[in-house]
Design a protein around this motif. Sequence first.
Motif, mmCIF file in Angstrom:
data_model
loop_
_atom_site.group_PDB
_atom_site.id
_atom_site.type_symbol
_atom_site.label_atom_id
_atom_site.label_comp_id
_atom_site.label_asym_id
_atom_site.label_seq_id
_atom_site.Cartn_x
_atom_site.Cartn_y
_atom_site.Cartn_z
ATOM 1 N N UNK A 26 0.867 -1.182 0.000
ATOM 2 C CA UNK A 26 0.000 0.000 0.000
ATOM 3 C C UNK A 26 0.903 1.231 0.000
ATOM 4 N N UNK A 27 1.313 1.629 -1.179
ATOM 5 C CA UNK A 27 2.283 2.716 -1.318
ATOM 6 C C UNK A 27 1.770 4.029 -0.764
ATOM 7 N N UNK A 28 0.477 4.295 -0.937
ATOM 8 C CA UNK A 28 -0.097 5.556 -0.460
ATOM 9 C C UNK A 28 0.005 5.661 1.060
ATOM 10 N N UNK A 29 -0.461 4.652 1.782
ATOM 11 C CA UNK A 29 -0.472 4.743 3.232
ATOM 12 C C UNK A 29 0.903 4.520 3.845
ATOM 13 N N UNK A 30 1.781 3.837 3.152
ATOM 14 C CA UNK A 30 3.157 3.733 3.629
ATOM 15 C C UNK A 30 3.818 5.108 3.557
ATOM 16 N N UNK A 31 3.581 5.848 2.491
ATOM 17 C CA UNK A 31 4.110 7.211 2.379
ATOM 18 C C UNK A 31 3.473 8.132 3.424
ATOM 19 N N UNK A 32 2.172 7.987 3.647
ATOM 20 C CA UNK A 32 1.501 8.815 4.649
ATOM 21 C C UNK A 32 2.017 8.515 6.052
ATOM 22 N N UNK A 33 2.323 7.255 6.343
ATOM 23 C CA UNK A 33 2.846 6.920 7.668
ATOM 24 C C UNK A 33 4.231 7.536 7.871
ATOM 25 N N UNK A 34 5.011 7.597 6.820
ATOM 26 C CA UNK A 34 6.324 8.237 6.907
ATOM 27 C C UNK A 34 6.154 9.725 7.202
ATOM 28 N N UNK A 35 5.210 10.349 6.525
ATOM 29 C CA UNK A 35 4.933 11.772 6.746
ATOM 30 C C UNK A 35 4.438 12.012 8.177
ATOM 31 N N UNK A 36 3.567 11.136 8.667
ATOM 32 C CA UNK A 36 3.034 11.277 10.023
ATOM 33 C C UNK A 36 4.149 11.155 11.056
ATOM 34 N N UNK A 37 5.049 10.212 10.859
ATOM 35 C CA UNK A 37 6.170 10.052 11.788
ATOM 36 C C UNK A 37 7.026 11.303 11.818
ATOM 37 N N UNK A 38 7.296 11.846 10.668
ATOM 38 C CA UNK A 38 8.097 13.067 10.598
ATOM 39 C C UNK A 38 7.410 14.216 11.315
ATOM 40 N N UNK A 39 6.097 14.303 11.173
ATOM 41 C CA UNK A 39 5.339 15.382 11.804
ATOM 42 C C UNK A 39 5.299 15.246 13.315
ATOM 43 N N UNK A 40 5.511 14.042 13.823
ATOM 44 C CA UNK A 40 5.453 13.804 15.261
ATOM 45 C C UNK A 40 6.754 14.122 15.976
ATOM 46 N N UNK A 41 7.719 14.596 15.280
ATOM 47 C CA UNK A 41 8.973 15.066 15.876
ATOM 48 C C UNK A 41 9.590 14.068 16.854
ATOM 49 N N UNK A 42 9.761 12.837 16.410
ATOM 50 C CA UNK A 42 10.451 11.843 17.218
ATOM 51 C C UNK A 42 9.567 10.935 18.055
ATOM 52 N N UNK A 43 8.291 11.251 18.197
ATOM 53 C CA UNK A 43 7.413 10.410 19.013
ATOM 54 C C UNK A 43 6.833 9.252 18.205
ATOM 55 N N UNK A 44 6.840 9.381 16.888
ATOM 56 C CA UNK A 44 6.258 8.331 16.055
ATOM 57 C C UNK A 44 7.319 7.428 15.456
ATOM 58 N N UNK A 45 6.928 6.201 15.192
ATOM 59 C CA UNK A 45 7.825 5.298 14.469
ATOM 60 C C UNK A 45 6.991 4.413 13.545
ATOM 61 N N UNK A 46 7.605 4.044 12.437
ATOM 62 C CA UNK A 46 6.911 3.300 11.384
ATOM 63 C C UNK A 46 7.244 1.827 11.452
ATOM 64 N N UNK A 47 6.252 1.031 11.086
ATOM 65 C CA UNK A 47 6.435 -0.402 10.901
ATOM 66 C C UNK A 47 5.743 -0.753 9.587
ATOM 67 N N UNK A 48 6.454 -1.404 8.715
ATOM 68 C CA UNK A 48 5.892 -1.816 7.427
ATOM 69 C C UNK A 48 5.771 -3.333 7.426
ATOM 70 N N UNK A 49 4.573 -3.827 7.164
ATOM 71 C CA UNK A 49 4.316 -5.262 7.134
ATOM 72 C C UNK A 49 4.603 -5.754 5.721
ATOM 73 N N UNK A 50 5.643 -6.532 5.598
ATOM 74 C CA UNK A 50 6.061 -7.025 4.288
ATOM 75 C C UNK A 50 5.005 -7.971 3.711
ATOM 76 N N UNK A 51 4.767 -7.836 2.424
ATOM 77 C CA UNK A 51 3.833 -8.709 1.730
ATOM 78 C C UNK A 51 2.373 -8.391 1.966
ATOM 79 N N UNK A 52 2.082 -7.304 2.675
ATOM 80 C CA UNK A 52 0.685 -6.926 2.951
ATOM 81 C C UNK A 52 0.326 -5.675 2.171
#
Length: 70
Positions: A26-52
């Motif tokens: 899901x390229x759209x929401x993977x990119x959005x999660x990266x943006x959200x993490x950046x906006x959280x100034x260190x409080x957020x972290x991303x996890x990508x589920x491979x093959x999903x």
Amino acid sequence: LAEMPSLWSDLGLISTPTQWVSGELDLKFTALSERACSAQAGAGFRQVVMGAGHSPHLERPEAVAALLRS
């Protein structure tokens, strides 16, 4: 969705650690999660589920459960 107010600027106010989970295919929401993490100034972290895709909790429930336990 087009009528919902944008809350991107409020993400920086969240200091609680937040785990953003998306599916690798899901390229759209993977990119959005990266943006959200950046906006959280260190409080957020991303996890990508491979093959999903858009619903990793349905497509790879064991992998999502493992991420949430970690």
